[in-house]
Write an enzyme that holds these catalytic residues in place. Structure first.
Site, PDB file in Angstrom:
ATOM      1  N   GLY A 188       2.577 -12.601  -3.809  1.00  0.00           N
ATOM      2  CA  GLY A 188       3.191 -11.678  -4.758  1.00  0.00           C
ATOM      3  C   GLY A 188       3.101 -10.216  -4.356  1.00  0.00           C
ATOM      4  N   ASP A 202      10.738   2.796   0.399  1.00  0.00           N
ATOM      5  CA  ASP A 202       9.847   3.126  -0.710  1.00  0.00           C
ATOM      6  C   ASP A 202       8.891   4.260  -0.315  1.00  0.00           C
ATOM      7  OD1 ASP A 202       8.328   2.137  -3.335  1.00  0.00           O
ATOM      8  OD2 ASP A 202       6.831   2.368  -1.759  1.00  0.00           O
ATOM      9  N   LYS A 206       8.534   8.352  -1.621  1.00  0.00           N
ATOM     10  CA  LYS A 206       7.272   8.992  -2.023  1.00  0.00           C
ATOM     11  C   LYS A 206       6.978  10.206  -1.147  1.00  0.00           C
ATOM     12  CE  LYS A 206       5.576   4.593  -3.777  1.00  0.00           C
ATOM     13  NZ  LYS A 206       4.909   3.333  -3.388  1.00  0.00           N
TER      14      LYS A 206
END
Lengths: 450, 450
Positions: A188, A202, A206
């Site tokens: 996960g 991603d 940031k």
């Protein structure tokens, strides 16, 4: 304490939103005491309103997010939908209708943060987004506020948990990239489509947000140099180990030495095992901030997950609510330096280059000449015959240009450079590829944190 | 931007004050941009006004701090004098005369923070003190604001650089306490009178401040259990190493398991080498914060020194100035939980106890019986003859109570317990001292961070 409750609209009720709603209910008294007013969940906009959501009053659920943010009685909108649209329009509409906004939306902030800040300022509302960078780790607030009297020169960090999990797995188990990704997916840590994480999108979002705040300028995600981890091999990790290093996907934001520009980049890099970032395991995040007066600070913690992200969202929610109670707003965008973002070619760092070369006399001389012509100074060279397991590291001063590499057939040559501009390194690699004796450039990796 | 400058009075111009004044001058434009108004050093109160202070306009210097804070045109008072008086009276006078206050004074905040907060609130002014805890490391702001929507359960940290330097030196070089202290003094890490640091007073003040903020209650320095490092021996450190641990002076603030009380303590403790705090070297500080939703966060950086402390002071100065420009104030004291501070006896942790015992049959049985009578469960026992260098670690289950310790003469017995209340451990030690076969209790050290 004011008795009329502040009304909160929640946009999105996935892993983070559910946790935000839960904590708002279970910790209502604490939140009220800290804000100076009770706070009430007044509406929850979701895509599938028919889904049963434990702990949330069904009468609050709506599929009409636009109507919710336009209601006029909403004090704060918490946006945890993610993505550019409809999040952008909803946030702008929220400002227009008098609400402050707390967002966890890194993609949107990195893409269009300035426009959102401008809208917030126009309507005299707050825009807070601690949760957009590194989950629960306080970074936006320390950079915007704690270091507001200092000059930040560098931000260097692990800001993506998925890729750190994968690289950590490769490092500890010797697994290849695909195998480690499979494990991350099974546990996960990686999404079904891992592109945003493994290709560095991603982390780049940031980096754009952090660079903008750290240097009081504007950096868009498109200005962040981005390389993912899909090309990182078990051989790269093994090679890093031989150098006393490990491989991490780093987000690096730097002020140029002359102070007139900044750079922001995301790429895998080797860092020494002695560096505190080297021991950041699994899906944890950690960010180094180097400031002129403060020196080197590090912030460490869980960079993702429902609860940690909700913690950051709720910290912002308390701040925005306090500001409303105090009839004020927090610090807005600070982009007064208007420093340009330099291209990757201007970045100065060290490089670790693995070459497949012909195993015959004169190769090292040829290779060394190419580096010299491009003004890239070599620190060490390690040569290795294809049939020999152990490398032989030599300082280039001792080895000279004429040292013979191996015996015959193929060999590998690992060159670690001194600091050089990225453009010079690219020129070097291009020239190396043209050498007859260089069969291929197996890998190029930057070396950071030394 | 507002054009009338905000006027700052600086109380104290030692290492920190000098650096604050310097940065206010050299970075005036940046500070103005971030505040939204220029900021001006309007007066500097010092004890020796005749001393030449480079970079500071001599006309600003005064020896009359009281007159300075009473001037009426001062917007913010920066107090970096330290100590209880005259700092307390000056801060209160500053509030009365309309100024906000930035203080780095941990002793005063830990002694009388509530009264100062009350004065600030009465006059509608700000009181900020990030620099009072762990120098440049943002801790007060993250706890007060970033984690305002979360529930902090534990703060565990190294908050004194001097003692960390000494313990690190003892650990890496095998030096004894006195030798390491001498080195710390020679290098400027310890003051001529090191009492405040080595006896844990400095760390206890910080623990009181952190506990108050973290748990939204009031904790005074007198309520912090305090043990210094002067009794830590090279043997303790060696014993820690054998357990895979190192010794650190820790400040630990905990919410009780039932949530109805808190504890705050400062004492040397063994922590596993794998714990991130174990690798905090030299005079660095690092603090772990465990919160319900956020999980485990760590903040690391330089905990002292002129520049780092000035960075924290200036961050607060910008915040207070912004608030003045925005006609508001920041969050005040949050002590609504009013949780009582429990005594040390209620703290539950593990213990490492070294006993000098008679080297004869039945000793372990006697010792184990004492632990059992006090309900302190033993994890491991290591026995060692005085003339043998190596220990023999045995699980108590395997060793039984009747196992013979060594041959004859003296032996040492090292017992590591499971978690037990401190009061039960004290009772155990008292009873052990009464045993004929126990010649002495060589050391007792808590084991944390597991």
């Amino acid at each position: 304490m004011r008795t009329r409750p502040l009304k909160v609209a929640l946009l999105g009720c996935g892993v983070v939103g559910t946790e935000v709603a839960r904590i708002m209910t279970t910790h209502a008294d604490d939140l009220a005491a800290r804000i100076g007013a009770p706070v009430e969940l007044a509406g929850v906009a979701v895509r599938r309103p028919s889904k049963v959501r434990e702990g949330i009053d069904p009468s609050l659920i709506t599929s009409d997010a636009t109507a919710l943010v336009k209601r006029g009685d909403i004090d704060v909108v918490v946006e945890v939908i993610g993505g550019i649209e409809p999040a952008r329009t909803l946030i702008t509409t929220a400002f227009e209708h008098g609400a402050g906004v707390v967002s966890a939306n890194k993609a949107l902030l990195a893409e269009d943060g300035s426009a959102l800040h401008a809208a917030a300022e126009k309507y005299g509302r707050d825009l807070y987004y601690e949760a957009a960078v590194a989950g629960a780790i306080p970074l936006v607030r320390p950079l915007r506020e704690s270091l507001a009297g200092d000059k930040v020169n560098r931000v260097l960090g692990i800001v993506n948990g998925t890729t750190n999990f994968i690289l950590d797995k490769m490092d500890t188990s010797g697994a290849g990239y695909s195998e480690a990704l499979d494990e991350a997916t099974a546990l996960g840590y990686a999404e079904a489509d891992p592109t945003a994480d493994v290709e560095g999108f991603d982390a780049a979002a940031k980096a754009a947000i952090l660079a903008g705040i750290a240097f009081h300028t504007r950096v868009k995600i498109g200005e962040v140099h981005r390389e993912g981890i899909t090309e990182v091999t078990a051989a790269d990790i093994a090679s890093a180990r031989r150098m006393g290093c490990t491989v991490k996907l780093l987000a690096i934001c730097e002020r140029a030495a002359d102070g007139r520009s900044v750079t922001a980049r995301v790429h895998p890099a080797m860092i020494p095992l002695s560096h505190p970032l080297a021991s950041v395991r699994e899906a944890y995040n950690a960010v180094f901030v180097e400031a002129e007066a403060a020196g080197q600070l590090m912030f460490y913690g869980p960079g993702a997950g429902g609860s940690p992200t909700a913690s950051a969202v709720l910290g912002d929610l308390v701040a925005v609510c306090r500001n409303i109670v105090g009839a004020t707003t927090g610090p807005g965008e600070s982009a007064y330096t208007r420093l340009p973002v330099s291209p990757m070619g201007d970045v100065v760092t060290r490089y670790h280059i693995s070459l497949d070369v012909a195993d015959k006399p004169g190769v090292l001389a040829q290779v060394a000449t190419v580096f010299a012509e491009q003004d890239v100074s070599i620190d060490t060279v390690r040569q290795q015959s294809r049939n020999s397991g152990s490398g032989d590291e030599v300082g280039i001063e001792q080895s000279g240009g004429g040292r013979r590499v191996g015996g015959s057939g193929e060999a590998s040559l690992v060159v670690v450079t001194h600091r050089a501009p990225d453009a010079a390194l690219s020129g070097t690699v291009e020239a190396l590829r043209k050498l007859d004796t260089v069969r291929g450039v197996a890998s190029i990796m930057r070396v950071e944190g030394e």
